[in-house]
Design a protein around this motif. Structure first.
Motif, PDB file in Angstrom:
ATOM      1  N   MET A  42       0.846  -1.193   0.000  1.00 25.38           N
ATOM      2  CA  MET A  42       0.000   0.000   0.000  1.00 25.38           C
ATOM      3  C   MET A  42       0.879   1.240   0.000  1.00 25.38           C
ATOM      4  O   MET A  42       1.907   1.277   0.686  1.00 25.38           O
ATOM      5  CB  MET A  42      -0.906   0.012   1.233  1.00 25.38           C
ATOM      6  N   SER A  43       0.473   2.238  -0.729  1.00 31.45           N
ATOM      7  CA  SER A  43       1.236   3.467  -0.880  1.00 31.45           C
ATOM      8  C   SER A  43       1.419   4.178   0.466  1.00 31.45           C
ATOM      9  O   SER A  43       0.444   4.538   1.129  1.00 31.45           O
ATOM     10  CB  SER A  43       0.518   4.404  -1.843  1.00 31.45           C
ATOM     11  N   ASP A  44       2.671   4.373   0.833  1.00 29.41           N
ATOM     12  CA  ASP A  44       2.986   5.079   2.072  1.00 29.41           C
ATOM     13  C   ASP A  44       2.522   6.531   1.999  1.00 29.41           C
ATOM     14  O   ASP A  44       2.069   7.096   2.989  1.00 29.41           O
ATOM     15  CB  ASP A  44       4.496   5.000   2.340  1.00 29.41           C
ATOM     16  N   ARG A  45       2.595   7.117   0.822  1.00 31.91           N
ATOM     17  CA  ARG A  45       2.155   8.505   0.636  1.00 31.91           C
ATOM     18  C   ARG A  45       0.659   8.639   0.949  1.00 31.91           C
ATOM     19  O   ARG A  45       0.231   9.558   1.632  1.00 31.91           O
ATOM     20  CB  ARG A  45       2.428   8.951  -0.798  1.00 31.91           C
ATOM     21  N   ASP A  46      -0.135   7.695   0.462  1.00 30.37           N
ATOM     22  CA  ASP A  46      -1.576   7.735   0.729  1.00 30.37           C
ATOM     23  C   ASP A  46      -1.867   7.520   2.211  1.00 30.37           C
ATOM     24  O   ASP A  46      -2.768   8.152   2.772  1.00 30.37           O
ATOM     25  CB  ASP A  46      -2.314   6.677  -0.090  1.00 30.37           C
ATOM     26  N   LEU A  47      -1.121   6.619   2.844  1.00 30.31           N
ATOM     27  CA  LEU A  47      -1.338   6.365   4.272  1.00 30.31           C
ATOM     28  C   LEU A  47      -0.995   7.585   5.111  1.00 30.31           C
ATOM     29  O   LEU A  47      -1.712   7.923   6.050  1.00 30.31           O
ATOM     30  CB  LEU A  47      -0.523   5.156   4.718  1.00 30.31           C
ATOM     31  N   LYS A  48       0.090   8.265   4.765  1.00 31.05           N
ATOM     32  CA  LYS A  48       0.469   9.480   5.499  1.00 31.05           C
ATOM     33  C   LYS A  48      -0.554  10.588   5.281  1.00 31.05           C
ATOM     34  O   LYS A  48      -0.841  11.357   6.186  1.00 31.05           O
ATOM     35  CB  LYS A  48       1.863   9.947   5.069  1.00 31.05           C
ATOM     36  N   ARG A  49      -1.107  10.663   4.089  1.00 28.78           N
ATOM     37  CA  ARG A  49      -2.141  11.658   3.786  1.00 28.78           C
ATOM     38  C   ARG A  49      -3.373  11.447   4.650  1.00 28.78           C
ATOM     39  O   ARG A  49      -4.047  12.392   5.049  1.00 28.78           O
ATOM     40  CB  ARG A  49      -2.500  11.572   2.302  1.00 28.78           C
TER      41      ARG A  49
END
Length: 150
Positions: free
Chosen positions: A141-148
């Motif tokens: 899963m995209s770390d960028r999306d999770l941080k967002r």
């Protein structure tokens, strides 16, 4: 005439609970059953049972059966979670995101509680790459999306 009355009753119950069309509910129930069959250790706890080393084989088997039964009753939540994942988290090839930590991100974003097993089943249904890290699962899963989401 339907040969599998139990499956038809399950579909009607899921249809009533979610308000989906019969064929959509049927497709969801079948997809969920396939995930359960492909991952025999998957239950409401996650993968395997809690504190397995301290339990006898019979206790582990009983706990696993109870956990699978509990997870089987959460089809609607699994489908909602899978839909949320598809809409919000981009899949990647390398599984690095722990199911337990992403479950909490989703709970904060939606305000809905979901068990670790329900989250794992939803991510498997959504098609994310995975790797077992018992009792959790690592997902691509995209770390960028999770941080967002945080």
């Amino acid at each position: 005439m339907t040969r599998n009355r139990r499956r038809k009753a399950e579909i009607h119950a899921h249809q009533a609970a979610t308000g989906t069309a019969y064929l959509v509910a049927r497709r969801q129930i079948i997809a969920f059953a396939e995930v359960m069959q492909q991952h025999p250790q998957l239950n409401s706890f996650g993968i395997g049972v809690f504190d397995a080393r301290r339990k006898t084989a019979e206790q582990r088997q009983t706990d696993l059966a109870a956990g699978r039964e509990e997870l089987a009753g959460g089809v609607a939540m699994v489908m909602e979670t899978a839909a949320w994942l598809r809409e919000n988290i981009t899949p990647i090839k390398t599984p690095t995101a722990s199911s337990y930590s992403v479950k909490h991100v989703m709970e904060q974003a939606t305000g809905s509680y979901v068990t670790n097993g329900e989250f794992i089943a939803a991510a498997l249904l959504a098609g994310y790459t995975f790797k077992y890290a018992q009792p959790n699962v690592l997902f691509g899963m995209s770390d960028r999306d999770l941080k967002r989401m945080n």
